[in-house]
Design a protein around this motif. Structure first.
Motif, PDB file in Angstrom:
ATOM      1  N   PHE A 129       0.811  -1.224   0.000  1.00 39.34           N
ATOM      2  CA  PHE A 129       0.000   0.000   0.000  1.00 39.34           C
ATOM      3  C   PHE A 129       0.844   1.274   0.000  1.00 39.34           C
ATOM      4  N   LYS A 130       2.141   1.130  -0.248  1.00 41.36           N
ATOM      5  CA  LYS A 130       2.987   2.294  -0.440  1.00 41.36           C
ATOM      6  C   LYS A 130       2.743   2.846  -1.840  1.00 41.36           C
ATOM      7  N   ARG A 131       2.913   4.150  -1.989  1.00 41.63           N
ATOM      8  CA  ARG A 131       2.616   4.813  -3.260  1.00 41.63           C
ATOM      9  C   ARG A 131       3.889   5.228  -3.972  1.00 41.63           C
ATOM     10  N   ILE A 132       4.012   4.821  -5.250  1.00 49.98           N
ATOM     11  CA  ILE A 132       5.105   5.290  -6.100  1.00 49.98           C
ATOM     12  C   ILE A 132       4.591   6.476  -6.900  1.00 49.98           C
ATOM     13  N   ASP A 133       5.351   7.560  -6.929  1.00 48.49           N
ATOM     14  CA  ASP A 133       4.873   8.791  -7.555  1.00 48.49           C
ATOM     15  C   ASP A 133       4.665   8.652  -9.059  1.00 48.49           C
ATOM     16  N   ILE A 134       5.685   8.179  -9.783  1.00 48.33           N
ATOM     17  CA  ILE A 134       5.595   8.035 -11.240  1.00 48.33           C
ATOM     18  C   ILE A 134       6.136   6.658 -11.612  1.00 48.33           C
ATOM     19  N   PHE A 135       5.398   5.955 -12.448  1.00 53.89           N
ATOM     20  CA  PHE A 135       5.755   4.596 -12.861  1.00 53.89           C
ATOM     21  C   PHE A 135       5.729   4.554 -14.378  1.00 53.89           C
TER      22      PHE A 135
END
Length: 380
Positions: free
Chosen positions: A263-269
């Motif tokens: 549930f961690k968020r990556i800013d740009i993928f």
């Protein structure tokens, strides 16, 4: 006729298609005046640096009766049109400007091509562009122009492969110096006035005079020239994501706020055409407006970035790898809007800050030199 001869004939017809088509239209292209106009306009394009596109439009009859005076005035009239910021110029047989204007004829190169083809059923259209000239006659076009709008030309020139993403980061660094880019990150003058007004009223002191208030405002604006909007990370992330999305070529897919299984968020993928993945973690340092809009809010400095942001990004890389994701590399970018230039937020990194099971993934990590995001036009 044998099959091989038929194939040869098909090839000849295909190779000569443009020439055959040119000979079957109205014949204006064989008129001496047309040829002279085309030669002069070609020489103009070669001898005059053009940063954009300009269309020269004439009625067919005016081309056939084009006068010596018209030829003499041709270059001056084009220069006049350009100096007036116009990109369309209609001439009569004496080379006089009948009308000129700045027009965006379509949203794409195909739209523009179709419009000029349709227009050329009644007019002759010469389209001058950087490094080329195109002409349209009787609904057809001739020439080798690939781009019909500045946007198409610039967009193609700027497109880069995913392997050139570090060069795109450098291009973005220049992009940040454009006022229309950086202005969206910073608090407006009205927002700053509201904060100052709240500060003055909350003190309970006597109301300042008009001149005193003007002085306070000038000092406040100078002190907080680089005050960011509330939650600037969202604006920074979206601006960078949009920039990359518009400039990466090929079958590349860019998402925002990718959620990991933890549930961690990556800013740009970013997913490239080979299915390999690139993550970009976005951070910022500086000071922003409080969520209430009535006071100075959050401040971050380099101590909030190093080592925490690197450790966080490497943890993401480890989790992606363990989930069988084809992760290529993880980038950390930091937007620096501090009042003073204090150097990069991560001049060096001590790997002892990483747990032993995270250290192997540090090889897949890269810190991009800070993006200096400044409000270059002072508030007044």
């Amino acid at each position: 006729m044998g099959e091989s001869n038929l194939e040869n004939l098909r090839k000849i017809l295909k190779d000569k298609e443009a020439a055959v088509r040119a000979r079957t239209i109205s014949g204006i292209n064989d008129h001496p005046a047309f040829r002279r106009l085309l030669a002069l306009l070609t020489n103009y394009e070669k001898g005059h640096p053009l940063s954009g596109f300009i269309a020269v439009i004439l009625e067919t009859e005016d081309v056939e009766s084009f006068t010596e005076r018209g030829f003499d005035l041709l270059y001056d009239n084009i220069d006049t049109s350009i100096s007036n910021a116009h990109n369309h110029i209609a001439l009569n047989s004496n080379g006089e400007i009948v009308s000129s204007d700045r027009i965006q004829p379509g949203q794409s190169g195909n739209d523009v091509r179709r419009l000029y083809e349709e227009m050329s059923k009644e007019y002759v259209v010469f389209l001058l562009s950087p490094n080329n000239i195109q002409h349209f006659i009787d609904g057809n076009d001739a020439g080798e122009t690939i781009f019909f709008t500045n946007e198409d030309k610039s967009r193609y020139a700027e497109l880069k492969e995913i392997s050139d993403i570090k060069q795109l980061f450098e291009d973005y660094r220049l992009h940040l110096t454009i006022r229309n880019t950086y202005s969206k990150f910073f608090a407006s003058n009205s927002a700053k006035r509201a904060i100052l007004e709240h500060q003055i009223n909350s003190k309970g002191d006597p109301k300042p005079t008009t001149s005193e208030k003007e002085k306070l405002q000038k000092e406040f604006f100078k002190k907080h020239q680089h005050l960011l909007e509330n939650k600037p990370e969202d604006r920074f992330r979206e601006d960078l994501r949009h920039f990359l999305d518009q400039r990466l070529k090929g079958d590349v897919y860019i998402t925002k706020e990718h959620i990991l299984e933890s549930f961690k968020r990556i800013d740009i993928f970013i997913r490239d055409e080979f299915g390999e993945l690139y993550l970009i973690e976005v951070k910022w340092v500086g000071t922003s407006v409080h969520a209430t809009g009535t006071k100075i809010g959050t401040s971050f400095n380099s101590n909030d970035i190093n080592p925490e942001a690197i450790v966080q990004t490497v943890k993401y890389l480890k989790e992606l790898y363990e989930n069988k994701t084809t992760i290529k590399i993880g980038y950390l970018v930091v937007f620096d809007s501090r009042d003073n230039d204090l150097g990069d937020t991560i001049p060096s990194f001590d790997e002892s800050n990483l747990d032993s099971d995270h250290k192997p993934y540090y090889k897949r990590f890269e810190k991009i030199p800070d993006f200096r995001a400044l409000n270059l036009v002072p508030s007044t």
